[in-house]
Design an enzyme around this catalytic site. Structure first.
Site, PDB file in Angstrom:
ATOM      1  N   GLU A 167       0.855  -1.201   0.000  1.00  0.00           N
ATOM      2  CA  GLU A 167       0.000   0.000   0.000  1.00  0.00           C
ATOM      3  C   GLU A 167       0.891   1.252   0.000  1.00  0.00           C
ATOM      4  O   GLU A 167       1.962   1.253   0.629  1.00  0.00           O
ATOM      5  CB  GLU A 167      -0.845  -0.064   1.283  1.00  0.00           C
ATOM      6  CG  GLU A 167      -1.839   1.049   1.503  1.00  0.00           C
ATOM      7  CD  GLU A 167      -2.600   0.851   2.826  1.00  0.00           C
ATOM      8  OE1 GLU A 167      -2.206  -0.033   3.637  1.00  0.00           O
ATOM      9  OE2 GLU A 167      -3.592   1.570   3.051  1.00  0.00           O
ATOM     10  N   VAL A 187      -0.616  -2.822  10.474  1.00  0.00           N
ATOM     11  CA  VAL A 187      -0.046  -2.558  11.795  1.00  0.00           C
ATOM     12  C   VAL A 187      -0.668  -3.455  12.871  1.00  0.00           C
ATOM     13  O   VAL A 187      -0.108  -3.596  13.957  1.00  0.00           O
ATOM     14  CB  VAL A 187      -0.213  -1.083  12.211  1.00  0.00           C
ATOM     15  CG1 VAL A 187       0.617  -0.167  11.317  1.00  0.00           C
ATOM     16  CG2 VAL A 187      -1.676  -0.666  12.192  1.00  0.00           C
ATOM     17  N   CYS A 231      -5.328  -3.302   2.092  1.00  0.00           N
ATOM     18  CA  CYS A 231      -5.136  -3.394   3.547  1.00  0.00           C
ATOM     19  C   CYS A 231      -6.434  -3.660   4.326  1.00  0.00           C
ATOM     20  O   CYS A 231      -6.988  -4.739   4.231  1.00  0.00           O
ATOM     21  CB  CYS A 231      -4.415  -2.142   4.024  1.00  0.00           C
ATOM     22  SG  CYS A 231      -3.510  -2.390   5.586  1.00  0.00           S
ATOM     23  N   LYS A 287      -9.310   2.675  -2.243  1.00  0.00           N
ATOM     24  CA  LYS A 287      -9.614   1.961  -0.995  1.00  0.00           C
ATOM     25  C   LYS A 287     -10.979   2.363  -0.441  1.00  0.00           C
ATOM     26  O   LYS A 287     -11.210   3.537  -0.119  1.00  0.00           O
ATOM     27  CB  LYS A 287      -8.514   2.242   0.028  1.00  0.00           C
ATOM     28  CG  LYS A 287      -8.569   1.414   1.285  1.00  0.00           C
ATOM     29  CD  LYS A 287      -7.339   1.726   2.173  1.00  0.00           C
ATOM     30  CE  LYS A 287      -7.277   0.853   3.402  1.00  0.00           C
ATOM     31  NZ  LYS A 287      -6.052   1.141   4.210  1.00  0.00           N
TER      32      LYS A 287
END
Lengths: 260, 260
Positions: A38, A169, A142, A109
């Site tokens: 990304e 993350v 993501c 996205k």
């Protein structure tokens, strides 16, 4: 079909340097399709919308897309890459499908994660698959992993391979993507980044573990958390067109959409 | 709220014996809600539709439901159980929610697995949740796990706890249910059976590993493959009403249904 990912550590704001690094690494391999992370060239952890706008490019006037297209032409392969997109007064966390002929498809996205909500506009382009060689490619980015509807929509449109540029993350996604592949009987390629991004407003640590998953949910390859990894494997995209779980069970034919 | 499952090995066709075993086991515990396996009293591996019809009961005239209701009244708890249902000339692989007041809700398995397709009619009742004490309960049965739409539909209707009677023979479900809980931020209770069912037309081996999963995808408890297990834990159903993945991300509010 030889498909893979390049897991690396983009340096924030060093677009030319990141682009050179990617082009150099990919120039050495033989592949048909490579997925990049990304926001692959700008870095991820923007301070605000103004900073995104500073680094973002229009798809019609993009050094990144031009360079990647040239690379695709030279290598005769296809790339899926995260892309920091500016479009008039808007900016999107996008993914581009690029081939020797240039930009093939743009995805913005749909589900923005965390502080992205303050920096980007929400995606406004319907989910769509595109033919690449003998396969059909779907893109998601993501945090889209949380929403089973995204990979389902792509699979129902015929995606054989779900390409998934990521900057993860949290710790959940890699395991969940085994389910996404299994429940749709599709290949998935999650290309994550590594490293810690240190910015004045905070640090973000990314989880690596980019992976390739088979339509039966088998993990074909997973990178480590921290090391850069350029990995390519041979797959048969046609395997994703058989939606059978057993001889009598087919995860598409068995659906009862009137009850969903 | 004290919730759990009873993983055991029903004996094929021995309805009274299976019922006595369950009532005896459950009479000794303190709980609010217990989930039993799929087709909990008849056994699973029917030869054909005629054999199902022989063992199946109408919900309005069922020794199993009457006995379980009596048990619920005595113990002041609720049960979710697989139920081999006859309805006029049809038969369903059903799940019943029973409380001290009797049958509360009936669910008929929407996705029939494998040879069930030859023995049962497809479910014809919309997915629905029901209030039980301070929680809302949704039911799905076994192979429904493949279809993310089922748990999603239940969760969007407000289910705090997804009760999942199962007779699993494949190895995927237990892992996938971690995703089902995580993506919907709901508790899930998968109650599987153990043992091998030997019938003239073949043997089936069940995978056990009944489990309780938290809304964050954490495995709270998983039984072994082979041993019978009656397990109860304390949960707070209200935890399932917080759909936050992080302070800025909410798996319900972040949905973009216009693109699905």
């Amino acid at each position: 079909m030889r498909v893979g990912f390049y897991q690396y550590k983009p340096l924030f704001g060093k677009v030319s340097k990141n682009l050179a690094k990617v082009c150099n690494a990919l120039s050495k391999i033989e592949a048909d399709l490579i997925v990049l992370p990304e926001l692959a060239f700008t870095g991820y952890y923007f301070a605000d919308r103004k900073e995104v706008m500073h680094y973002a490019e229009e798809v019609s006037n993009s050094i990144c897309i031009d360079s990647l297209t040239a690379l695709c032409r030279e290598k005769n392969f296809y790339l899926v890459s995260g892309f920091t997109e500016r479009h008039k007064d808007k900016c999107f966390n996008s993914s581009v499908l690029i081939g020797p002929q240039g930009l093939i498809h743009l995805y913005r996205k749909l589900h923005l994660f965390n502080t992205e909500k303050n920096c980007f506009d929400e995606g406004d382009i319907p989910l769509q698959v595109n033919a690449v060689m003998d396969s059909k490619i779907g893109m998601m980015v993501c945090y889209d992993w949380v929403f089973a509807e995204v990979s389902r929509k792509l699979a129902l449109q015929g995606a054989d391979i779900i390409c998934h540029p990521s900057n993860l993350v949290l710790s959940y996604c890699q395991q969940v993507m085994l389910t996404r592949s299994l429940e749709n009987r599709v290949f998935s390629i999650t290309s994550n980044r590594t490293g810690v991004e240190k910015r004045p407003h905070g640090d973000l640590k990314f989880t690596g573990k980019s992976q390739l998953v088979a339509p039966n949910g088998d993990l074909l390859f997973r990178a480590t958390t921290q090391k850069e990894s350029l990995h390519v494997i041979d797959i048969d995209p046609a395997y994703a067109r058989d939606k059978s779980l057993t001889a009598l069970d087919n995860v598409f034919d068995d659906r009862r959409p009137q009850y969903y």
